[in-house]
Design a protein around this motif. Sequence first.
Motif, PDB file in Angstrom:
ATOM      1  N   ARG A  77      28.996  47.094  40.955  1.00  0.00           N
ATOM      2  CA  ARG A  77      29.668  46.314  41.994  1.00  0.00           C
ATOM      3  C   ARG A  77      29.355  44.824  41.845  1.00  0.00           C
ATOM      4  O   ARG A  77      30.246  43.976  41.940  1.00  0.00           O
ATOM      5  N   ASN A  78      28.083  44.505  41.620  1.00  0.00           N
ATOM      6  CA  ASN A  78      27.693  43.092  41.457  1.00  0.00           C
ATOM      7  C   ASN A  78      28.364  42.472  40.227  1.00  0.00           C
ATOM      8  O   ASN A  78      28.839  41.334  40.260  1.00  0.00           O
ATOM      9  N   TYR A  79      28.426  43.220  39.147  1.00  0.00           N
ATOM     10  CA  TYR A  79      29.051  42.711  37.918  1.00  0.00           C
ATOM     11  C   TYR A  79      30.546  42.463  38.123  1.00  0.00           C
ATOM     12  O   TYR A  79      31.082  41.429  37.720  1.00  0.00           O
ATOM     13  N   ILE A  80      31.243  43.460  38.776  1.00  0.00           N
ATOM     14  CA  ILE A  80      32.694  43.351  39.002  1.00  0.00           C
ATOM     15  C   ILE A  80      33.009  42.190  39.936  1.00  0.00           C
ATOM     16  O   ILE A  80      33.950  41.422  39.707  1.00  0.00           O
ATOM     17  N   ALA A  81      32.215  42.047  40.978  1.00  0.00           N
ATOM     18  CA  ALA A  81      32.453  40.959  41.934  1.00  0.00           C
ATOM     19  C   ALA A  81      32.284  39.596  41.267  1.00  0.00           C
ATOM     20  O   ALA A  81      32.956  38.622  41.640  1.00  0.00           O
ATOM     21  N   LYS A  82      31.436  39.539  40.293  1.00  0.00           N
ATOM     22  CA  LYS A  82      31.176  38.258  39.620  1.00  0.00           C
ATOM     23  C   LYS A  82      32.166  37.965  38.516  1.00  0.00           C
ATOM     24  O   LYS A  82      32.626  36.835  38.370  1.00  0.00           O
ATOM     25  N   ASN A  83      32.558  38.993  37.734  1.00  0.00           N
ATOM     26  CA  ASN A  83      33.366  38.758  36.535  1.00  0.00           C
ATOM     27  C   ASN A  83      34.842  39.155  36.690  1.00  0.00           C
ATOM     28  O   ASN A  83      35.662  38.711  35.879  1.00  0.00           O
ATOM     29  N   TRP A  84      35.142  40.002  37.708  1.00  0.00           N
ATOM     30  CA  TRP A  84      36.540  40.428  37.873  1.00  0.00           C
ATOM     31  C   TRP A  84      37.106  39.926  39.200  1.00  0.00           C
ATOM     32  O   TRP A  84      37.961  40.548  39.807  1.00  0.00           O
ATOM     33  N   ILE A 137      42.594  43.500  44.042  1.00  0.00           N
ATOM     34  CA  ILE A 137      41.849  44.533  44.760  1.00  0.00           C
ATOM     35  C   ILE A 137      40.434  44.085  45.077  1.00  0.00           C
ATOM     36  O   ILE A 137      39.845  44.476  46.096  1.00  0.00           O
ATOM     37  N   ILE A 138      39.882  43.251  44.206  1.00  0.00           N
ATOM     38  CA  ILE A 138      38.523  42.738  44.452  1.00  0.00           C
ATOM     39  C   ILE A 138      38.536  41.839  45.672  1.00  0.00           C
ATOM     40  O   ILE A 138      37.639  41.875  46.518  1.00  0.00           O
ATOM     41  N   GLN A 139      39.577  41.048  45.762  1.00  0.00           N
ATOM     42  CA  GLN A 139      39.673  40.147  46.905  1.00  0.00           C
ATOM     43  C   GLN A 139      39.887  40.942  48.214  1.00  0.00           C
ATOM     44  O   GLN A 139      39.371  40.549  49.260  1.00  0.00           O
ATOM     45  N   ARG A 140      40.632  42.044  48.139  1.00  0.00           N
ATOM     46  CA  ARG A 140      40.874  42.852  49.347  1.00  0.00           C
ATOM     47  C   ARG A 140      39.623  43.641  49.728  1.00  0.00           C
ATOM     48  O   ARG A 140      39.270  43.728  50.898  1.00  0.00           O
ATOM     49  N   SER A 148      34.841  52.265  41.454  1.00  0.00           N
ATOM     50  CA  SER A 148      35.918  53.150  41.015  1.00  0.00           C
ATOM     51  C   SER A 148      37.275  52.496  41.210  1.00  0.00           C
ATOM     52  O   SER A 148      38.124  52.522  40.318  1.00  0.00           O
ATOM     53  N   ASN A 149      37.496  51.881  42.361  1.00  0.00           N
ATOM     54  CA  ASN A 149      38.778  51.221  42.628  1.00  0.00           C
ATOM     55  C   ASN A 149      39.004  50.033  41.678  1.00  0.00           C
ATOM     56  O   ASN A 149      40.105  49.803  41.185  1.00  0.00           O
ATOM     57  N   ALA A 150      37.924  49.281  41.429  1.00  0.00           N
ATOM     58  CA  ALA A 150      38.049  48.106  40.555  1.00  0.00           C
ATOM     59  C   ALA A 150      38.363  48.532  39.124  1.00  0.00           C
ATOM     60  O   ALA A 150      39.196  47.914  38.444  1.00  0.00           O
ATOM     61  N   ILE A 151      37.730  49.600  38.666  1.00  0.00           N
ATOM     62  CA  ILE A 151      37.975  50.062  37.294  1.00  0.00           C
ATOM     63  C   ILE A 151      39.400  50.587  37.169  1.00  0.00           C
ATOM     64  O   ILE A 151      40.085  50.347  36.163  1.00  0.00           O
ATOM     65  N   SER A 152      39.892  51.321  38.188  1.00  0.00           N
ATOM     66  CA  SER A 152      41.272  51.828  38.165  1.00  0.00           C
ATOM     67  C   SER A 152      42.260  50.661  38.095  1.00  0.00           C
ATOM     68  O   SER A 152      43.259  50.699  37.379  1.00  0.00           O
ATOM     69  N   GLU A 153      41.972  49.611  38.864  1.00  0.00           N
ATOM     70  CA  GLU A 153      42.847  48.429  38.841  1.00  0.00           C
ATOM     71  C   GLU A 153      42.781  47.721  37.491  1.00  0.00           C
ATOM     72  O   GLU A 153      43.797  47.270  36.959  1.00  0.00           O
ATOM     73  N   MET A 154      41.565  47.662  36.906  1.00  0.00           N
ATOM     74  CA  MET A 154      41.381  46.954  35.641  1.00  0.00           C
ATOM     75  C   MET A 154      42.109  47.647  34.498  1.00  0.00           C
ATOM     76  O   MET A 154      42.632  46.995  33.588  1.00  0.00           O
ATOM     77  N   GLU A 155      42.205  48.973  34.560  1.00  0.00           N
ATOM     78  CA  GLU A 155      42.850  49.701  33.470  1.00  0.00           C
ATOM     79  C   GLU A 155      44.338  49.414  33.374  1.00  0.00           C
ATOM     80  O   GLU A 155      44.956  49.705  32.354  1.00  0.00           O
ATOM     81  N   ARG A 156      44.914  48.850  34.417  1.00  0.00           N
ATOM     82  CA  ARG A 156      46.329  48.504  34.381  1.00  0.00           C
ATOM     83  C   ARG A 156      46.564  47.054  33.922  1.00  0.00           C
ATOM     84  O   ARG A 156      47.693  46.619  33.830  1.00  0.00           O
ATOM     85  N   PRO A 186      46.369  43.827  31.140  1.00  0.00           N
ATOM     86  CA  PRO A 186      46.573  43.716  29.671  1.00  0.00           C
ATOM     87  C   PRO A 186      45.262  43.697  28.876  1.00  0.00           C
ATOM     88  O   PRO A 186      45.208  44.207  27.770  1.00  0.00           O
ATOM     89  N   ASP A 187      44.252  43.099  29.447  1.00  0.00           N
ATOM     90  CA  ASP A 187      42.983  42.981  28.717  1.00  0.00           C
ATOM     91  C   ASP A 187      41.966  44.005  29.192  1.00  0.00           C
ATOM     92  O   ASP A 187      40.759  43.768  29.167  1.00  0.00           O
ATOM     93  N   SER A 188      42.477  45.156  29.608  1.00  0.00           N
ATOM     94  CA  SER A 188      41.589  46.182  30.171  1.00  0.00           C
ATOM     95  C   SER A 188      40.567  46.674  29.144  1.00  0.00           C
ATOM     96  O   SER A 188      39.404  46.923  29.467  1.00  0.00           O
ATOM     97  N   LYS A 189      41.012  46.822  27.912  1.00  0.00           N
ATOM     98  CA  LYS A 189      40.108  47.361  26.898  1.00  0.00           C
ATOM     99  C   LYS A 189      38.893  46.444  26.702  1.00  0.00           C
ATOM    100  O   LYS A 189      37.740  46.908  26.687  1.00  0.00           O
ATOM    101  N   GLN A 190      39.148  45.173  26.553  1.00  0.00           N
ATOM    102  CA  GLN A 190      38.044  44.238  26.358  1.00  0.00           C
ATOM    103  C   GLN A 190      37.154  44.167  27.601  1.00  0.00           C
ATOM    104  O   GLN A 190      35.921  44.113  27.501  1.00  0.00           O
ATOM    105  N   ARG A 191      37.783  44.222  28.771  1.00  0.00           N
ATOM    106  CA  ARG A 191      37.016  44.151  30.020  1.00  0.00           C
ATOM    107  C   ARG A 191      36.118  45.363  30.186  1.00  0.00           C
ATOM    108  O   ARG A 191      34.967  45.250  30.611  1.00  0.00           O
ATOM    109  N   MET A 192      36.668  46.511  29.849  1.00  0.00           N
ATOM    110  CA  MET A 192      35.884  47.745  29.985  1.00  0.00           C
ATOM    111  C   MET A 192      34.748  47.793  28.977  1.00  0.00           C
ATOM    112  O   MET A 192      33.637  48.224  29.296  1.00  0.00           O
TER     113      MET A 192
END
Length: 284
Positions: free
Chosen positions: A23-30, A35-38, A51-59, A61-67
């Motif tokens: 959660r701390n990593y996603i809030a800082k880098n994503w 969805i992070i803002q909501r 879980s919600n942030a990862i589902s959003e990230m997979e959609r 374009p740069d999901s692979k690099q982010r993951m």
Amino acid sequence: MGSDSKRADWLNGSDEVQCTWARNYIAKNWSHLPIIQRQSTFMISNQDYASNAISEMERQPDSKQRMNAIRSAWSSHKNRQKNKGDNSHLTIRLSTETQRRLEQLTKAIKSDSWCKTIGYLINKQYEKVKLELQTTEASKQEKKAHKQETNLKNEEHNKRLDSAYVHFIEHNKIKNQLQMAKEKIVQLEASLGNVSEELVFKKDCIETHIEKTSLFVDKLDKLNLQQITPNSESNVNAGAPLEHRSNDNELMKPDSAGLQKNPPATAVNSQITNRPGKARKVFR
């Protein structure tokens, strides 16, 4: 987890420590994800948040690099925690683009992990750099040796130039001394010629003086002889007959010029002959 993607299989929903870290990593880098803002405005668990942030990230374009980045970051975090206090491990931060490239290199060399890939790249580059450093060092040593040799040659050349210059100065000095000696000889010869001429002149003067003195002495001798001659005639006439004396006295009388007449040569010769020990040469 809410997402069934294989890219998120590293995240364990039952691990609260991991979910908190995620959660701390996603809030800082994503934070750019809507969805992070909501989600930041709702009370939601760490597991659901991740879980919600990862589902959003997979959609995205740069999901692979982010993951891959979040997974690598979690691996690094675990290693730091595991090797905490162990200086043999190093933690580094890589940008997303660098992580993407690292992942491509890992697959290209068929490495098991990023750590091995990084080790492989470092060792390979180290050998290359080491060879370059050795070559550079050898080149430096060669240049240094060449410079020292050049400096030594220059010093020897300068010494030869200095020696040649000294010889040139000495040569010119000796040459000048020789020239001065020659000029002195010419002066001495000129002086000697003048002295010789002066000596010749003085010699001529002395000879002339001697000649004049001799003539003067001869005149004196003649004059003395003339003064002595009357006395001799009187002595001779003392034993002669009276008639002869009167004739001799006539000869001794002074003439009209006040001078005595010259006696006959026979009388002079007899006078010289009659004076023993006093005879001398009258005429030269």
